[in-house]
Design an enzyme around this catalytic site. Sequence first.
Site, mmCIF file in Angstrom:
data_model
loop_
_atom_site.group_PDB
_atom_site.id
_atom_site.type_symbol
_atom_site.label_atom_id
_atom_site.label_comp_id
_atom_site.label_asym_id
_atom_site.label_seq_id
_atom_site.Cartn_x
_atom_site.Cartn_y
_atom_site.Cartn_z
ATOM 1 N N CYS A 72 3.286 2.912 3.947
ATOM 2 C CA CYS A 72 2.175 2.451 4.774
ATOM 3 C C CYS A 72 0.941 3.317 4.542
ATOM 4 C CB CYS A 72 2.560 2.491 6.251
ATOM 5 S SG CYS A 72 3.906 1.378 6.646
ATOM 6 N N CYS A 117 6.397 5.500 8.100
ATOM 7 C CA CYS A 117 6.676 4.766 6.855
ATOM 8 C C CYS A 117 5.717 5.246 5.767
ATOM 9 C CB CYS A 117 6.576 3.273 7.138
ATOM 10 S SG CYS A 117 5.733 2.243 5.966
#
Lengths: 122, 173, 624
Positions: free
Chosen positions: B77, B74
């Site tokens: 993130c 991700c």
Amino acid sequence: MKFKIFLIVFFLNININLHSNELVEESKIHKNLRCLVCQGQSIADSNSDFALTLKMVVKDLIEQGKTEEQIYSFLSDKYGDWILYKPKFNLDNFLLWGLPYLALIIGGVIIVFFIRKSSKKA
Amino acid sequence: MQKIIRSSIVLLFIFVFFVFYNSLNRETNYSTDYLVGKKLTKFNLKSFHEKNIYTNEDLKKNDYTLINFWASWCAPCRVEHPYLMQLSKEKNLKILGVNFKDKKINASKFLNELGNPYNDLAKDMTGKQSVNFGIYGIPESILVNNETMILKKFIGPLNNQDINYIKDIINSL
Amino acid sequence: MLSNTGNFLLLINIFLSSLIIYNSFKCLKTESNFIFKNIYQISLLQSTIVLICFFTLTAAFIVSDFSLITVYQNSHSLKPLFYKISGTWGNHEGSLLLWVIILTIFSFLFLIFNKNHPKNYRLYTLIIQNLLILGFLFFIIFNSNPFSFISPIPKEGLGLNPILQDPALAIHPPLLYVGFVGSSIYFSAAMASMISNYSGRNFAQSIKSWVLISWVFQTLGILVGSIWAYYELGWGGFWFWDPVENASLLPWFAMTALLHSLLVLEKRNTLYFWTIILCLLTFTLSVTGTFLVRSGILNSVHTFANDPSRGIFILIFLSLMIFASIYFLFNKFKPTNDFINSNSKETFVLINNWFMMFYLITVLLGTLYPIFTDVISNNKISVGPPFYNSVIIPVVVVFLFLMAIGPQAKWIKNKFSNLKNILLILGGAIIINIAIFYFLKSYSLISNLILISSLFLIISSFLDFFKKSRSSLPRIVSHLSFGFLILFIGLNHNFSVEKDFNLKLGEAKKIDNYEFALLDLKLNQEVNYKAVVGKLEVNNSITMERKILYPEIRIYENPQTLTYEASIQTNYLGDHYLTMSNIDRSEYYNIKFQHKPLMVWIWISVILLSLGGFLSLFKNAKNN
């Protein structure tokens, strides 16, 4: 005549609800759950990560023996009523469920009243 | 009688316009803000490294816990990671990381590369556990107190403002 | 250059509309029964200039003049010519121009085609219609100007959303707009009728054709939208009860009710005020729908770029319209001696209206309710297909029965001498229904009732067809095809097969009587997108059918978008429908296969339904 019609209508509605309590259908539940990350799709119609996860969770819950209603209330606890395409019957939504039928009844009364008035004149 | 009907029709329309007007300036996007103030429901998170399991009881030991859902695949993130590193220095706060739908090798590599801000690290390979927290995409973070009551939800990557908000709360004791 | 031309033409239009209103008022004061010749001329000029204005924008799209913000945001120089042209109305600003075109052309046509109606009525209609035109022109110029200039001029446009690059979607808005913007003319006529006290039969005749035209186009518009959603959105449904779809359905209910009550007004000279209310309601709902769709207060599958300032403008416009309507209704309303006999045709028309209002209220409530709960109790809820299905479907059953019986009744007075016939038809419907379910094995009470009631309507319409004179043909065609529509939707819904599974390249899977194999994956490079094309074999072990389907995953570049193209094979028995989508971080593909029986007949039924409207329009034109 009108009264009969209403009886039929209400009978049908009761029947639908009875039917839904009896067996837990996975695909039916999927169609009632909104895919939160999509544009207006149910999780049945989506392959997004979120929809796939939710399908697994629904499957688990069914295997645990949860009823359809329990599954809905579990998920609406977590994600809000927004996730349910069929709004719950509760105080907030009574107008939504009630008004259409109320309008149907009032409409019927007006028509009967109207015809009675006309026939008296004749 | 006629007057009553007429004025109620007019009032009805005014009411509808009032609602429409108000709704114009509202956020139409979905949010899980209403979860704030509720307690976390029961959960069982497997530990990332060991065999033990994290439950609600573990969080009651801490004054404050930030539960952070993340994955190595991700991209946002990565963006929020430095902020988590900053927060890991706070004494009143423990951070519970939940590795979300990830491969163990990639996740370990991610932490080796960027540092490990997590006091505890759990995993959720299928994503099923995250449903218990009302998660619908990552990154998401939840700040809870020692009664596991949700104080704030952060959807999307944490930023400077969020960090300061968290610091204000945990240091207000 | 095009920007200046466009702006100039818009300003001229404002001037012309004002001039028409001014001249109309002047003409109202004269004794003569004729309308000034210059009013006709200005009206014609107005329609012409609006068209030129629209073509200016089209030209800007064709030559990719990115100095216009609208063109820059919605076009791209590499886009195929066809979509450059359809891009003109595929965006908010351009579609408003299309609004104004329909408003003005209808205004002009209404003026020249109603010469045998009184002067005052026609002039007031013209004035009100031009007030509507002015409202929209101001909206365009001050808020949504398609000719807005951008500087510095960008070299390339942002492109049109690929899911909108589709032939069905290119013709969908114009059809729908003729429908619901067309309803403006009988909004204006209804207001004019109240102001000039021109009521009754003649009023009904003056608007009948317009109601029919808008109804036919609205029906076709909804159809094309559904077909598009069916093959483009990729999950096999054609109606989602989505707010945007509901917005097009609401005026349709009102129009259908109006169509029927107009018959009573025409034949029996009663129900005048109710008809007026329906005229006003139809256009009001059209504008409400536009408000909901364009202001962005609803969350929908069909995304439009949204902006609250648009919402405020339309909301003000809408409230002015509604309060003007209410004002005239309250002022002019007087209890009339409407005379309706039970069991007469009038009664059944009233019953039609009664049900239409029920559908309308249900759909309106379902669409608006989430807005209300959000504002009032801060609770976001969703109202989706399960709600509409469970509220509406049971009522449809009763509706279909009454729809079959209604036309048998006579005007003014009727006695039910044909009860025996009705029972016979009902018996026939039940037998066919049992046969269908016996051979196909599936059971649920509600779908049985839907099939029985629709078969009942179909059989009685057929019998009608052989008994009645040719004059009731339009009605028979429409009622018959409505019966077929519900029948086919019912059968389609009940006997659809859906299989959802994951496959990787070279793998095969057996589910029930179906066997699936992903034979091949190919990467294709097209002009404006790349595509991963799958080759799937589907074998049905019961029917021994073998199908090869080619679903696609498309990656568009301008703007970057991922779309899933369904592969559909249609025949008269049903559609094989298959979509393939990639699963994140996996070599597997999610495959969704559906067999949808009688799909094509659903579309044909709707086409026949609107054909009924056309026939009626034709008949009406011949009679007058």
